[in-house]
Design a protein around this motif. Structure first.
Motif, short mmCIF file in Angstrom:
data_model
loop_
_atom_site.label_atom_id
_atom_site.label_comp_id
_atom_site.label_asym_id
_atom_site.label_seq_id
_atom_site.Cartn_x
_atom_site.Cartn_y
_atom_site.Cartn_z
N PRO A 1 -14.67 11.14 1.64
CA PRO A 1 -16.13 12.08 1.85
C PRO A 1 -15.29 13.40 2.57
CG PRO A 1 -16.33 9.73 2.78
CD PRO A 1 -14.95 9.58 2.27
N ASP A 2 -14.83 13.40 3.50
CA ASP A 2 -15.12 14.74 3.77
C ASP A 2 -14.45 15.21 3.50
OD1 ASP A 2 -16.24 13.97 6.41
OD2 ASP A 2 -14.64 13.86 7.75
N ALA A 3 -13.38 14.91 2.46
CA ALA A 3 -11.86 16.02 1.45
C ALA A 3 -12.94 16.30 0.87
CB ALA A 3 -11.07 15.54 1.28
N GLU A 4 -13.63 15.20 -0.19
CA GLU A 4 -14.75 16.15 -1.54
C GLU A 4 -15.48 17.35 -0.18
OE1 GLU A 4 -15.08 11.96 -4.13
OE2 GLU A 4 -16.37 12.29 -2.45
N LYS A 5 -16.32 16.80 0.35
CA LYS A 5 -16.70 17.90 1.46
C LYS A 5 -16.29 19.03 1.63
CE LYS A 5 -19.52 18.64 5.50
NZ LYS A 5 -19.38 17.83 6.97
N GLU A 6 -14.92 18.68 2.26
CA GLU A 6 -14.11 20.37 2.35
C GLU A 6 -14.23 21.40 0.60
OE1 GLU A 6 -10.33 20.11 3.74
OE2 GLU A 6 -9.78 21.70 4.21
N PHE A 7 -14.26 20.40 -0.38
CA PHE A 7 -13.50 21.20 -1.34
C PHE A 7 -15.03 21.87 -1.52
CE2 PHE A 7 -14.09 22.34 -5.97
CZ PHE A 7 -12.74 22.06 -6.21
N ASP A 8 -16.43 20.92 -2.41
CA ASP A 8 -17.69 21.40 -2.24
C ASP A 8 -18.30 22.54 -1.36
OD1 ASP A 8 -17.05 19.79 -4.82
OD2 ASP A 8 -18.48 18.20 -3.51
N ARG A 9 -17.93 22.03 -0.15
CA ARG A 9 -18.17 23.32 1.11
C ARG A 9 -17.65 24.79 0.78
NH1 ARG A 9 -17.80 22.29 7.34
NH2 ARG A 9 -18.08 24.59 7.74
N THR A 10 -16.01 24.54 -0.13
CA THR A 10 -15.59 25.85 -0.60
C THR A 10 -16.20 26.60 -1.44
OG1 THR A 10 -13.90 24.81 0.81
CG2 THR A 10 -13.72 26.46 -0.80
N VAL A 11 -16.85 25.58 -2.09
CA VAL A 11 -17.30 26.57 -3.78
C VAL A 11 -18.70 26.86 -3.50
CG1 VAL A 11 -18.27 25.44 -5.65
CG2 VAL A 11 -16.11 24.78 -5.18
N ASP A 12 -19.47 26.48 -2.48
CA ASP A 12 -20.67 26.12 -2.01
C ASP A 12 -20.52 28.41 -1.32
OD1 ASP A 12 -21.83 24.41 -2.51
OD2 ASP A 12 -22.20 23.06 -1.33
N TYR A 13 -19.44 28.00 -0.44
CA TYR A 13 -18.94 29.34 0.39
C TYR A 13 -18.88 30.63 -0.70
CZ TYR A 13 -16.97 31.78 4.65
OH TYR A 13 -17.36 33.56 4.48
N ILE A 14 -18.69 30.12 -1.98
CA ILE A 14 -17.97 31.25 -2.45
C ILE A 14 -19.02 31.53 -3.18
CG2 ILE A 14 -16.84 32.23 -4.19
CD1 ILE A 14 -14.59 29.89 -4.16
N TYR A 15 -19.85 30.92 -3.44
CA TYR A 15 -21.11 31.40 -4.38
C TYR A 15 -22.30 31.87 -3.58
CZ TYR A 15 -20.22 29.32 -8.75
OH TYR A 15 -19.55 28.60 -9.94
N ASP A 16 -22.09 31.12 -1.87
CA ASP A 16 -22.44 32.12 -1.20
C ASP A 16 -22.40 33.79 -0.51
OD1 ASP A 16 -24.74 30.44 -1.25
OD2 ASP A 16 -23.77 29.02 0.83
N THR A 17 -21.23 33.89 -1.03
CA THR A 17 -20.67 35.16 -0.36
C THR A 17 -20.85 36.26 -1.41
OG1 THR A 17 -18.76 33.87 0.56
CG2 THR A 17 -18.20 36.52 0.02
N ILE A 18 -20.89 35.24 -2.78
CA ILE A 18 -21.41 36.18 -3.90
C ILE A 18 -23.05 36.96 -3.81
CG2 ILE A 18 -21.71 36.09 -6.10
CD1 ILE A 18 -19.66 34.39 -6.85
N GLU A 19 -23.19 36.54 -3.60
CA GLU A 19 -25.21 36.17 -2.95
C GLU A 19 -25.30 37.33 -1.93
OE1 GLU A 19 -27.53 35.33 -4.97
OE2 GLU A 19 -26.24 34.65 -6.55
N ASP A 20 -24.18 37.10 -1.16
CA ASP A 20 -24.55 38.22 0.18
C ASP A 20 -24.14 39.30 0.15
OD1 ASP A 20 -25.86 37.23 2.97
OD2 ASP A 20 -24.20 38.47 3.83
N TYR A 21 -22.87 39.12 -0.54
CA TYR A 21 -22.50 40.82 -1.29
C TYR A 21 -23.31 41.16 -1.85
CZ TYR A 21 -18.96 43.90 -3.83
OH TYR A 21 -18.09 44.86 -3.63
N LYS A 22 -23.98 41.25 -2.47
CA LYS A 22 -25.14 41.56 -4.24
C LYS A 22 -26.52 42.13 -3.13
CE LYS A 22 -24.95 38.45 -8.49
NZ LYS A 22 -25.37 37.59 -8.49
N GLN A 23 -26.82 41.66 -1.90
CA GLN A 23 -27.85 41.68 -1.13
C GLN A 23 -27.21 42.97 -0.34
OE1 GLN A 23 -30.80 40.70 -0.64
NE2 GLN A 23 -30.86 42.89 0.72
N LEU A 24 -25.43 42.87 -0.08
CA LEU A 24 -25.18 44.13 0.35
C LEU A 24 -25.68 45.19 -0.11
CD1 LEU A 24 -23.68 44.03 3.26
CD2 LEU A 24 -21.51 43.97 1.95
N ASP A 25 -24.97 45.07 -1.19
CA ASP A 25 -24.73 46.19 -2.48
C ASP A 25 -26.34 46.79 -2.31
OD1 ASP A 25 -23.38 47.84 -4.31
OD2 ASP A 25 -24.79 46.75 -5.52
#
Ligand code: G3H
Length: 489
Positions: free
Chosen positions: A106-130
């Motif tokens: 469960p923690d290994a899956e969470k590590e992967f999924d959390r990373t994917v979410d982190y990338i999408y959130d980063t993209i959204e935040d970058y758009k806001q920054l722009d």
């Protein structure tokens, strides 16, 4: 056996026929939990390290390169392409996380999924920054169009306990802001990056991401000494961070984003809900065997409730299931660092010699590369386990009579990341919180310490961190505010 015989440099997956390093699994198919050979990775030398650095330098081209000057929308498209391809590698990466560092499923899956979410959130935040930078402001007759620009070439070094997730919390925001990167995976948790090399190659322009393998000392030293690194991004220990900083010709002007050690305390007050405190302290001290910078590493309990706390806590620790990471319900797993059980044993022996006892029946029992968590009590300030970051399964419990005792210890500590505070009375908690927020960067009320959700600032005081991570803050940590000024709108 998985032989990783390529590395990524200058946009090419280069074939390597030189020395290799063996990668061991923390687990095995036998009952013995003995480390077994899992694969090999290239052991690159100084020449390859410098080639990769020069690729990153050329791709950045002092800010004139394709990547740092790329339109926001195009840079986002590259990042989206990467995350899309990364998602197809979930099973492979998760399997490597389990095998290489022994994280449960469960923690290994969470590590992967959390990373994917982190990338999408980063993209959204970058758009806001722009979007924010599209707004002009006017001060004293001067209009300014403020934007954020990259810093240059980033050397990125991640830890073994979150070899994907924490490394990516450095790598992704650094890339998103237009920096170029040389990245060396951690020594443990290294093969799990292999399935992603092609995705990096396919998604980003040549030289923007360079992935190298080998010994930190051999690769990172010449890279730092070259003076061509603009940002050192490291999650690990302060000793390595200090050494790398010192190697940079302008060490004191090197930019750094660092996540380092911590000795987060739990403080259990007399009116705490003890069942809740016990539950949260179990999670806080022993998730991933205590190998988290955010783990609770010392538990202060008020003397009026310490006996009852110890009874319930030790019982619960002994109930935790040990086994291979994929077995259902497993909470404790073999330790990836082969030397860790001996280190934990030293801390236990030192505490026992100075008057502490192991409270739980299974505490300190050794099986190959695992040592069952030991609850030590009463722990005093002269014991090593009180002072040193254990980063593993041993839990010091310290009784206190006056709240100033843990507060004074925290004030004197070299670290200042987080604290967990257990109690009910608002009149007591409120002034305490006002003090605690000046000693650490996150106060967790009636819950264990943790980093997430990743939108909240993740940082620390003193030797615990430098700069702030989290989606929003990391984009700022890897960029600089620049602006276009004009007298006309
Ligand atoms: O090792 C330090 C990690 O940042 C801990 O993250 O609190 O989500 O386990 P976590």
């Amino acid at each position: 056996i998985y032989h990783q015989n390529t590395y990524l440099s200058g946009g090419e997956l280069k074939h390597w026929e030189g020395d290799t390093a063996e990668v061991y699994s923390t687990i095995s198919s036998t009952e013995k939990y003995r480390p077994t050979l899992l694969g090999t990775v290239p052991q690159l030398g100084e020449e390859e390290a410098m080639d990769s650095l020069n690729s990153a330098v050329s791709a950045y081209d002092n800010g004139k390169g394709l990547w740092p000057t790329m339109k926001v929308v195009d840079r986002i498209a590259c990042m989206e392409k990467f995350v899309k391809q990364m998602k197809t590698k979930r099973d492979e990466v998760v399997k490597f996380i389990m095998w290489e560092i022994g994280k449960n499923l469960p923690d290994a899956e969470k590590e992967f999924d959390r990373t994917v979410d982190y990338i999408y959130d980063t993209i959204e935040d970058y758009k806001q920054l722009d979007r924010d930078s599209a707004k002009f402001q006017k001060n004293s007759g001067v209009y300014a169009h403020i934007r954020r620009g990259p810093l240059g070439v980033v050397l990125c070094l991640g830890p073994y306990n979150y070899p994907l997730n924490e490394t990516f919390t450095l790598l992704i925001p650094a890339l998103m802001m237009g920096n170029t990167v040389i990245f060396k995976p951690a020594k443990l948790g290294v093969l799990l990056i292999s399935p992603l090399l092609e995705a990096f190659q396919n998604s980003f322009p040549k030289g923007v991401v360079n992935v190298i393998y080998g010994r930190g000392r051999v690769l990172a030293t010449p890279i730092m000494k070259s003076g061509k690194v603009d940002v050192l991004a490291l999650i690990g220990n302060s000793k390595s961070a200090n050494a790398l900083q010192a190697q940079h010709p302008k060490g004191n002007r090197l930019r750094m984003v660092l996540g380092l050690e911590a000795k987060n305390p739990a403080i259990v007050l007399p009116d705490a809900d003890l069942d809740l405190a016990v539950e949260e302290c179990i999670t806080g001290t022993l998730s991933f065997n205590g190998q988290r910078c955010t783990a609770l590493k010392v538990v202060y309990v008020h003397e009026s409730v310490v006996e009852e706390f110890n009874r319930r806590f030790s019982y619960k620790v002994d109930q935790l299931k040990f086994g291979n990471p994929w077995e259902p319900g497993v909470k404790l797993t073999p330790l990836p660092e082969v030397e860790k059980p001996a280190f934990i044993q030293e801390l236990i022996d030192d505490a026992l010699a100075k008057g502490a006892k192991i409270l739980n029946d299974k505490g300190g029992k050794l099986t190959e590369n695992f040592i069952f968590p030991a609850v030590l009590y009463p722990v005093s300030k002269d014991m090593r386990v009180f002072k040193e970051e254990q980063f593993g399964p041993v839990i010091p419990v310290v009784p206190f009579s006056d709240i100033d005792e843990p507060l004074d210890d925290m004030a004197r500590s070299d670290y200042g990341q987080q604290v967990s505070l257990f109690g009910k009375n608002v009149q007591t908690l409120s002034p305490l919180i006002d003090t605690l927020v000046n000693l650490v960067c996150r106060v967790n009320l009636n819950s264990s310490c943790q980093r997430g959700p990743d939108v909240y600032p993740f940082t620390g005081r003193k030797d615990s961190a430098f700069g702030t991570l989290s989606v929003h803050d990391a984009l700022r940590s890897f960029s600089i505010r620049t602006f276009v000024a004009s007298k006309d709108n």
